[in-house]
Scaffold this motif. Sequence first.
Motif, PDB file in Angstrom:
ATOM      1  N   ARG A 269       0.837  -1.076   0.017  1.00  0.00           N
ATOM      2  CA  ARG A 269      -0.039   0.038   0.098  1.00  0.00           C
ATOM      3  C   ARG A 269       1.113   1.156   0.027  1.00  0.00           C
ATOM      4  NH1 ARG A 269      -4.252   0.312   4.779  1.00  0.00           N
ATOM      5  NH2 ARG A 269      -5.201  -1.048   3.407  1.00  0.00           N
TER       6      ARG A 269
ATOM      7  N   THR B  39      -5.333   1.907  -4.776  1.00  0.00           N
ATOM      8  CA  THR B  39      -5.706   1.865  -3.452  1.00  0.00           C
ATOM      9  C   THR B  39      -5.871   0.115  -3.157  1.00  0.00           C
ATOM     10  OG1 THR B  39      -8.052   1.625  -3.760  1.00  0.00           O
ATOM     11  CG2 THR B  39      -7.032   3.655  -3.091  1.00  0.00           C
TER      12      THR B  39
ATOM     13  N   ASN C  92      -7.195  -2.906  -0.220  1.00  0.00           N
ATOM     14  CA  ASN C  92      -8.213  -3.175   1.213  1.00  0.00           C
ATOM     15  C   ASN C  92      -7.977  -4.551   1.422  1.00  0.00           C
ATOM     16  OD1 ASN C  92     -10.045  -2.331   3.074  1.00  0.00           O
ATOM     17  ND2 ASN C  92     -11.626  -3.572   2.106  1.00  0.00           N
TER      18      ASN C  92
END
Length: 384
Positions: A216, A235, A237
């Motif tokens: 990240r 991004t 997650n």
Amino acid sequence: MSDLQRAKAILGDLIGFASISSESNLDIIGYCARHLEAAGARVEVLRDPMGRKANLWATLGPEGDGGLVLSGHSDVVPVANQNWSSDPFVMREEDGKLFGRGACDMKGFIACCLAKAEELAMIAHHQPIHFAFTHDEEIGCFGARALTEVLAQRGLRPRLCVIGEPTEMQVIEGNKGCCEYSVTFSGLEGHSSAPERGVNAVEYAARYIGRLLDLRSDLVARAPDGSRFDPPWTTLNVGRLEGGVAHNVIANHAVLDWEFRPVSMEDMSFVKTEVAGYVETLLGEMRRTHPNASITTETIGEVAGLEPMPENAARDLVFGLTGRNEASCVPFSTEAGLFQALGTDVVICGPGSIAQAHKPDEFVSLDQMQTCLSMFDRLISDRS
């Protein structure tokens, strides 16, 4: 009946089909097919291998390359555990808003397409107008992937495509991709007093997560100069981790769900390569204790984003139809990149706001529906 009244009635019918991605969408596709056939379109219903889902591909005008695609997905997200004010599959009108699951994402756009189909048929003399209504966008864009593969096999390349995702009728020329994975770690159970004799699947999953979090930071540093996305980088997650049975048992099983949203194909390749290399490192350690240990990755979906292009005839067309002169980029994923891969110029523009999508009491306003219908009116007027 006015165009808006017709579109509103059609939207009410479309909302009435509970086309959640886990269920069949054949009824809603059949409804759309009947509308388009009545308008004179040549309609194909392309079922998936199981026969429970289908894409619709319909054409007004001549066969062959070129033309304009109007595209929308027929599936919606679930309503379970959401607090709705009324039945989510019965359209409710209040204060100039039309409520119901899928109202903006994205049955409102499909309703406008169907309401204007007969008029669109009158301008499809020299260049075709296609309708692409797909299944399973919400869980991986599986329908659009299958449809674009069929088009590629046929050597059919539409010139322009408008994806009617809810953008409040703003013009969108770029969106991030979406890559989703479920990773299963299989280790060796044992008593917690002798951790060196087992292979703790949860611990290895945690180390995998640690590598993802390191990536990240790398992705933030890789943000392209001048990136127009918000945030400007890819991004990542971690969505879910599940494993183990008790505090004093070495966990022999864990499952990790995670995703990343690349801003470019280069970032997609970077993440996949880095993760694959780290998996080999972890497996080497796990198998020194337990030769049958494994890490298995299930790809839920990998969808490339829509990359903004200096020249984009679809964007320029929608500029002219809407009166707008500025295009933006969005962080959410759509089917646009799959059509772009065909060599088609693609733009995203549709009624409603993404802020309402997937939420209880999802709605599209009548004003937004009218603005979408007016876009089609301008298209018909310009080509008449």
